[in-house]
Design a protein around this motif. Structure first.
Motif, PDB file in Angstrom:
ATOM      1  N   ALA A  62       0.836  -1.207   0.000  1.00 29.82           N
ATOM      2  CA  ALA A  62       0.000   0.000   0.000  1.00 29.82           C
ATOM      3  C   ALA A  62       0.871   1.257   0.000  1.00 29.82           C
ATOM      4  N   ARG A  63       1.937   1.255   0.784  1.00 22.17           N
ATOM      5  CA  ARG A  63       2.842   2.420   0.820  1.00 22.17           C
ATOM      6  C   ARG A  63       3.521   2.618  -0.525  1.00 22.17           C
ATOM      7  N   HIS A  64       3.961   1.535  -1.138  1.00 23.40           N
ATOM      8  CA  HIS A  64       4.602   1.607  -2.458  1.00 23.40           C
ATOM      9  C   HIS A  64       3.656   2.230  -3.493  1.00 23.40           C
ATOM     10  N   SER A  65       2.415   1.809  -3.451  1.00 21.36           N
ATOM     11  CA  SER A  65       1.436   2.217  -4.468  1.00 21.36           C
ATOM     12  C   SER A  65       1.069   3.694  -4.416  1.00 21.36           C
ATOM     13  N   VAL A  66       1.350   4.360  -3.304  1.00 21.05           N
ATOM     14  CA  VAL A  66       0.972   5.778  -3.184  1.00 21.05           C
ATOM     15  C   VAL A  66       2.176   6.719  -3.222  1.00 21.05           C
ATOM     16  N   THR A  67       3.365   6.177  -3.499  1.00 20.74           N
ATOM     17  CA  THR A  67       4.521   7.067  -3.604  1.00 20.74           C
ATOM     18  C   THR A  67       4.365   7.966  -4.822  1.00 20.74           C
ATOM     19  N   GLU A  68       4.897   9.167  -4.726  1.00 19.69           N
ATOM     20  CA  GLU A  68       4.799  10.111  -5.844  1.00 19.69           C
ATOM     21  C   GLU A  68       5.475   9.563  -7.097  1.00 19.69           C
ATOM     22  N   TYR A  69       6.639   8.917  -6.942  1.00 19.75           N
ATOM     23  CA  TYR A  69       7.344   8.410  -8.126  1.00 19.75           C
ATOM     24  C   TYR A  69       6.582   7.267  -8.783  1.00 19.75           C
ATOM     25  N   PHE A  70       5.867   6.451  -8.013  1.00 16.47           N
ATOM     26  CA  PHE A  70       5.057   5.391  -8.617  1.00 16.47           C
ATOM     27  C   PHE A  70       3.902   6.006  -9.416  1.00 16.47           C
ATOM     28  N   LYS A  71       3.198   6.962  -8.804  1.00 21.42           N
ATOM     29  CA  LYS A  71       2.076   7.608  -9.495  1.00 21.42           C
ATOM     30  C   LYS A  71       2.545   8.342 -10.749  1.00 21.42           C
ATOM     31  N   GLU A  72       3.688   9.024 -10.677  1.00 20.96           N
ATOM     32  CA  GLU A  72       4.229   9.728 -11.850  1.00 20.96           C
ATOM     33  C   GLU A  72       4.624   8.747 -12.958  1.00 20.96           C
ATOM     34  N   THR A  73       5.236   7.629 -12.572  1.00 22.64           N
ATOM     35  CA  THR A  73       5.620   6.632 -13.575  1.00 22.64           C
ATOM     36  C   THR A  73       4.389   6.075 -14.268  1.00 22.64           C
ATOM     37  N   MET A  74       3.331   5.817 -13.513  1.00 19.01           N
ATOM     38  CA  MET A  74       2.105   5.296 -14.125  1.00 19.01           C
ATOM     39  C   MET A  74       1.531   6.292 -15.137  1.00 19.01           C
ATOM     40  N   LYS A  75       1.583   7.578 -14.825  1.00 17.16           N
ATOM     41  CA  LYS A  75       1.128   8.593 -15.786  1.00 17.16           C
ATOM     42  C   LYS A  75       2.018   8.597 -17.027  1.00 17.16           C
ATOM     43  N   THR A  76       3.326   8.449 -16.819  1.00 18.37           N
ATOM     44  CA  THR A  76       4.281   8.467 -17.926  1.00 18.37           C
ATOM     45  C   THR A  76       4.083   7.279 -18.856  1.00 18.37           C
ATOM     46  N   VAL A  77       3.867   6.087 -18.294  1.00 18.99           N
ATOM     47  CA  VAL A  77       3.805   4.881 -19.123  1.00 18.99           C
ATOM     48  C   VAL A  77       2.437   4.656 -19.767  1.00 18.99           C
ATOM     49  N   PHE A  78       1.408   5.314 -19.283  1.00 19.09           N
ATOM     50  CA  PHE A  78       0.060   5.078 -19.806  1.00 19.09           C
ATOM     51  C   PHE A  78      -0.006   5.117 -21.331  1.00 19.09           C
ATOM     52  N   PRO A  79       0.593   6.115 -22.006  1.00 19.21           N
ATOM     53  CA  PRO A  79       0.507   6.146 -23.475  1.00 19.21           C
ATOM     54  C   PRO A  79       1.233   4.984 -24.162  1.00 19.21           C
ATOM     55  N   TYR A  80       2.130   4.303 -23.457  1.00 21.64           N
ATOM     56  CA  TYR A  80       2.897   3.205 -24.046  1.00 21.64           C
ATOM     57  C   TYR A  80       2.212   1.849 -23.887  1.00 21.64           C
ATOM     58  N   LEU A  81       1.129   1.791 -23.110  1.00 20.76           N
ATOM     59  CA  LEU A  81       0.518   0.510 -22.770  1.00 20.76           C
ATOM     60  C   LEU A  81      -0.477   0.034 -23.817  1.00 20.76           C
ATOM     61  N   ASP A  82      -0.441  -1.264 -24.047  1.00 24.27           N
ATOM     62  CA  ASP A  82      -1.425  -1.935 -24.906  1.00 24.27           C
ATOM     63  C   ASP A  82      -2.374  -2.677 -23.958  1.00 24.27           C
ATOM     64  N   GLY A  83      -3.364  -1.967 -23.448  1.00 24.93           N
ATOM     65  CA  GLY A  83      -4.303  -2.555 -22.501  1.00 24.93           C
ATOM     66  C   GLY A  83      -3.887  -2.324 -21.059  1.00 24.93           C
ATOM     67  N   LYS A  84      -4.725  -2.814 -20.166  1.00 24.41           N
ATOM     68  CA  LYS A  84      -4.459  -2.667 -18.736  1.00 24.41           C
ATOM     69  C   LYS A  84      -3.467  -3.728 -18.260  1.00 24.41           C
ATOM     70  N   PRO A  85      -2.612  -3.383 -17.291  1.00 24.95           N
ATOM     71  CA  PRO A  85      -1.723  -4.391 -16.710  1.00 24.95           C
ATOM     72  C   PRO A  85      -2.536  -5.487 -16.020  1.00 24.95           C
ATOM     73  N   SER A  86      -2.001  -6.676 -16.021  1.00 29.60           N
ATOM     74  CA  SER A  86      -2.583  -7.796 -15.294  1.00 29.60           C
ATOM     75  C   SER A  86      -1.853  -7.892 -13.961  1.00 29.60           C
ATOM     76  N   ILE A  87      -2.595  -7.860 -12.857  1.00 29.97           N
ATOM     77  CA  ILE A  87      -1.968  -7.872 -11.532  1.00 29.97           C
ATOM     78  C   ILE A  87      -2.569  -8.997 -10.706  1.00 29.97           C
ATOM     79  N   GLU A  88      -1.696  -9.835 -10.149  1.00 31.59           N
ATOM     80  CA  GLU A  88      -2.114 -10.931  -9.286  1.00 31.59           C
ATOM     81  C   GLU A  88      -1.253 -10.930  -8.036  1.00 31.59           C
ATOM     82  N   THR A  89      -1.845 -11.310  -6.902  1.00 25.78           N
ATOM     83  CA  THR A  89      -1.086 -11.409  -5.654  1.00 25.78           C
ATOM     84  C   THR A  89      -1.037 -12.869  -5.210  1.00 25.78           C
TER      85      THR A  89
END
Length: 100
Positions: A62-89
Motif C-alpha cells: 500500500a505504501r509503495h502504491s501511493v509514492t509520488e514516483y510510482f504515481k508519476e511513472t504510471m502517468k508516464t507509461v500510460f501512453p505506451y501501454l497496450d491494454g491494462k496491466p494484469s496484476i495478481e497477488t
C-alpha cells in the motif's frame, strides 16, 4: 506478500516503456519494506514485461502504491501501454533459493 504484474507495450513503444520502468526500479530500491522488485522482459514477446515484487506485508504494498514516483511513472507509461496491466497477488508456500 508477492505481486506479479504483466504489462504489454504498444508496438513501437517497447523501449520507451522499458526505460520508464527501469527508472521506477531504481527509485523503489529505497523502499525499506519492498524486499524484491524485479523487472523482466519476455524472451518470446518483446512487447511483454513482468514485475516480480515481494513486500514485507500488505501495508508495504500500500505504501509503495501511493509514492509520488510510482504515481508519476504510471502517468508516464500510460501512453505506451497496450491494454491494462494484469496484476495478481500470491503468498509463498514453498521455496528452493540459491540466490543471495
Amino acid at each position: 506478500m508477492i505481486l506479479i504484474a504483466k504489462i504489454r507495450a504498444k508496438q513501437g513503444s517497447e523501449k520507451d516503456l522499458e526505460n520508464a520502468l527501469i527508472g521506477l526500479v531504481k527509485k523503489v530500491e529505497a523502499e525499506e519494506d519492498t524486499l524484491q522488485y524485479i523487472l523482466h522482459k519476455s524472451l518470446n514477446d518483446p512487447q511483454t514485461f513482468m514485475f516480480y515484487e515481494v513486500y514485507k506485508d500488505k501495508e508495504a504494498l500500500a505504501r509503495h502504491s501511493v509514492t509520488e514516483y510510482f504515481k508519476e511513472t504510471m502517468k508516464t507509461v500510460f501512453p505506451y501501454l497496450d491494454g491494462k496491466p494484469s496484476i495478481e497477488t500470491y503468498e509463498e508456500v514453498g521455496r528452493a533459493d540459491k540466490v543471495k
